[in-house]
Design a protein around this motif. Structure first.
Motif, mmCIF file in Angstrom:
data_model
loop_
_atom_site.group_PDB
_atom_site.id
_atom_site.type_symbol
_atom_site.label_atom_id
_atom_site.label_comp_id
_atom_site.label_asym_id
_atom_site.label_seq_id
_atom_site.Cartn_x
_atom_site.Cartn_y
_atom_site.Cartn_z
ATOM 1 N N TRP A 32 58.111 25.326 57.016
ATOM 2 C CA TRP A 32 58.836 26.754 56.465
ATOM 3 C C TRP A 32 58.181 27.624 57.060
ATOM 4 C CZ3 TRP A 32 63.280 27.248 53.416
ATOM 5 C CH2 TRP A 32 63.606 26.005 52.646
ATOM 6 N N TRP B 12 64.393 27.046 58.693
ATOM 7 C CA TRP B 12 64.263 25.995 58.020
ATOM 8 C C TRP B 12 65.284 25.606 56.752
ATOM 9 C CZ3 TRP B 12 60.618 22.372 59.888
ATOM 10 C CH2 TRP B 12 60.148 21.397 59.377
ATOM 11 N N THR C 134 68.440 23.978 57.795
ATOM 12 C CA THR C 134 68.411 22.614 58.103
ATOM 13 C C THR C 134 69.118 21.934 57.139
ATOM 14 O OG1 THR C 134 66.367 22.069 57.334
ATOM 15 C CG2 THR C 134 66.106 22.862 59.450
ATOM 16 N N PHE D 166 72.795 20.865 57.793
ATOM 17 C CA PHE D 166 73.355 19.966 58.782
ATOM 18 C C PHE D 166 72.841 18.447 58.305
ATOM 19 C CE2 PHE D 166 72.430 23.767 61.140
ATOM 20 C CZ PHE D 166 73.810 24.270 61.654
ATOM 21 N N ASP D 167 72.197 18.366 57.136
ATOM 22 C CA ASP D 167 71.854 17.019 56.705
ATOM 23 C C ASP D 167 73.127 16.594 55.941
ATOM 24 O OD1 ASP D 167 69.317 15.022 56.383
ATOM 25 O OD2 ASP D 167 70.441 15.438 54.476
ATOM 26 N N PHE E 223 66.435 18.986 52.748
ATOM 27 C CA PHE E 223 65.629 19.895 53.946
ATOM 28 C C PHE E 223 64.992 18.851 54.982
ATOM 29 C CE2 PHE E 223 65.525 23.156 50.317
ATOM 30 C CZ PHE E 223 66.462 23.913 50.888
ATOM 31 N N LEU E 224 64.601 19.548 56.103
ATOM 32 C CA LEU E 224 64.061 18.713 57.396
ATOM 33 C C LEU E 224 62.638 17.861 56.822
ATOM 34 C CD1 LEU E 224 64.363 17.928 60.243
ATOM 35 C CD2 LEU E 224 63.429 19.849 60.721
ATOM 36 N N ARG F 24 63.637 14.825 55.050
ATOM 37 C CA ARG F 24 64.282 13.814 55.647
ATOM 38 C C ARG F 24 63.174 13.174 56.520
ATOM 39 N NH1 ARG F 24 68.126 10.960 55.209
ATOM 40 N NH2 ARG F 24 69.418 12.624 54.729
#
Length: 169
Positions: A101, A131, A134, A137-138, A143-144, A147
């Motif tokens: 982040w 951040w 993200t 798009f998941d 959050f990235l 994942r």
């Protein structure tokens, strides 16, 4: 069910205020132990100390109950992708990855030699926004860092109030 992005970001703002109190206590303890020494080595040591205290705060909450106080307030819990409580190693990995982040923006500021608070604030805001995006798009809106760490945030149900009539099945 995954909490909404808005709910997660709101909880993060609340978490910031709670963490500020924890870190103020940590700074006071550090200053007492070091006798308020301002030598450069102590300035770096304080940053390391705050990094460790912050990590302990998050990893303890995530491994103990699955949430911090802010997450509990907003009825969220962090679990493994299988739904289990986080082991310590996974909680540490999640904590380190969550620096995504802020860390890219802070490294960019250092590389570009930015010193102005407005420029640094703008860079951090752009990094946080990037951040945060993200999750869009998941496929599960995670959050990235979740994942990558193999964790996920889940929404907890509203608690049943004592004396409330039971719902008909």
């Amino acid at each position: 069910m995954t909490p909404t992005i808005k709910r997660r970001l709101t909880a993060m703002v609340y978490e910031t205020f709670l963490l500020l109190a924890v870190e103020m206590l940590a700074v006071a303890l550090f200053l007492i132990v070091t006798r308020n020494n301002h030598a450069p080595v102590f300035q770096y040591a304080m940053k390391v100390w705050l990094f460790v205290v912050t990590g302990a705060y998050f990893t303890w909450g995530w491994t103990n109950s699955g949430h911090t106080l802010a997450m509990k307030t907003w009825r969220m819990q962090v679990v493994t992708t299988g739904g289990a409580r986080l082991p310590l190693r996974m909680a540490i990995v999640r904590y380190l990855l969550a620096w995504g982040w802020f860390l890219p923006a802070l490294l960019a500021c250092t590389a570009l030699g930015l010193k102005d608070k407005a420029q640094i604030g703008t860079a951090v805001a752009v990094g946080v926004l990037a951040w945060g995006l993200t999750a869009l798009f998941d496929r599960d809106r995670q959050f990235l860092h979740d994942r990558l760490a193999g964790t996920r945030l889940v929404q907890l149900p509203k608690p049943v109030k004592a004396g409330a009539p039971a719902e008909a099945a």
